[in-house]
Design a protein around this motif. Structure first.
Motif, PDB file in Angstrom:
ATOM      1  N   UNK A   1      32.686  32.125  35.197  1.00  0.00           N
ATOM      2  CA  UNK A   1      32.583  32.651  36.558  1.00  0.00           C
ATOM      3  C   UNK A   1      33.928  32.672  37.266  1.00  0.00           C
ATOM      4  N   UNK A   2      34.783  31.715  36.948  1.00  0.00           N
ATOM      5  CA  UNK A   2      36.117  31.716  37.549  1.00  0.00           C
ATOM      6  C   UNK A   2      36.917  32.912  37.052  1.00  0.00           C
ATOM      7  N   UNK A   3      36.790  33.238  35.770  1.00  0.00           N
ATOM      8  CA  UNK A   3      37.478  34.409  35.224  1.00  0.00           C
ATOM      9  C   UNK A   3      36.980  35.684  35.894  1.00  0.00           C
ATOM     10  N   UNK A   4      35.688  35.758  36.143  1.00  0.00           N
ATOM     11  CA  UNK A   4      35.137  36.933  36.829  1.00  0.00           C
ATOM     12  C   UNK A   4      35.676  37.031  38.252  1.00  0.00           C
ATOM     13  N   UNK A   5      35.663  35.915  38.985  1.00  0.00           N
ATOM     14  CA  UNK A   5      36.148  35.928  40.365  1.00  0.00           C
ATOM     15  C   UNK A   5      37.632  36.280  40.427  1.00  0.00           C
TER      16      UNK A   5
END
Length: 300
Positions: A248-252
């Motif tokens: 999710x951090x990579x997506x954000x």
């Protein structure tokens, strides 16, 4: 132009602080003058008047500190201005709300009433300028660091997925199925793409702007699918952990990078790009000489 604008903002901030200081002193003086009209021996027996007195005193001190820093340290960190601005704004938001209320100490127009609202308006303007300066710096930092953030998250996600694929980790729903292979693919592709873009930025390649836009869209699509599959009920990272949070951090971070890549402020060519002229070429176009009436050549 940017330097001139920063100097203008700095002068405007100084003016706002001076106005706020003057208004705070007037408000403080009015409060102190009206503090013990009942003849009490206490410093200020009326709690509402004591609050008005405190607003003017604390605000005056903060304005003086900000003015001293402005004079002594022109290149101070932007967050100092923002902290001071938010403190001043908070004081006068509540100060105006209570002081000029129907049952407040400055319910009717007068020195206290007008000085309170002038202090609120000037502190609001000061906060706006401080926030704008910090926002520009944060935006520039995000634009430069977003690919690195995506890269770090991708490597973490890849490490967790690869470890689960090789060792069959039981901490998360990992194994040798297609979902964990997809998680590995996401990490590898994202890491390679970010490294390539960082190399182009480091070498100041003229095509780094266009490639950055394409990469931003690609990373958003990749990690939208990656995070969605990885953290689904039957995905490899269905429980919170390194794999879950890194996905999710990579997506954000990808969304932030894509937004900064399409920001008009970042849409120009790098400084190292060859200069372009009105006809779109990279070679200067020389104007043809014009023959004047006297037979001599004149420049067009």
């Amino acid at each position: 132009w940017n330097r001139a604008r920063r100097m203008f903002d700095l002068k405007t901030q100084t003016v706002c602080l001076i106005v706020c200081l003057a208004a705070s002193i007037v408000e403080f003086s009015t409060s102190a003058d009206n503090c013990n009209l009942d003849g009490s021996s206490h410093i200020c027996s009326d709690s509402k008047m004591a609050w008005a007195l405190a607003c003017g005193l604390v605000s005056s001190a903060l304005c003086l500190v900000a003015l001293i820093l402005t004079r002594a340290c022109l290149k101070r960190p932007g967050f100092i201005d923002l902290v001071l601005a938010l403190l001043l704004l908070g004081i006068w938001v509540f100060g105006a709300a209570f002081n000029t209320a129907t049952n407040g100490v400055f319910a009717t127009t007068g020195n206290g009433y007008f000085s309170t609202w002038i202090a609120l308006l000037s502190s609001t303007m000061y906060t706006h300028l401080a926030l704008g300066t910090l926002t520009e710096r944060v935006s520039a930092a995000i634009n430069k660091s977003s690919p690195i953030l995506v890269l770090v998250a991708s490597i973490v996600e890849l490490s967790v997925a690869a470890d689960g694929y090789v060792n069959g980790s039981s901490a998360e729903n990992l194994g040798h199925g297609p979902r964990v292979i997809w998680a590995c693919v996401c990490g590898v592709v994202s890491s390679v793409a970010c490294l390539a873009q960082l190399f182009m930025l480091y070498t100041r390649s003229p095509s780094s702007v266009k490639s950055g836009k394409a990469l931003g869209v690609f990373l958003v699509a990749l990690w939208a699918a990656g995070a969605g599959v990885n953290t689904s009920a039957s995905g490899p990272f269905d429980a919170t952990g390194n794999g879950y949070f890194s996905s999710w951090f990579a997506f954000a971070a990808s969304v932030v990078y894509a937004a900064s890549a399409f920001d008009p402020a970042n849409g120009g060519e790098p400084d190292s790009a060859p200069p372009r002229y009105t006809d779109g070429s990279k070679v200067p176009v020389l104007a043809a000489p014009h023959v004047g009436e006297g037979g001599g050549y004149q420049s067009l």
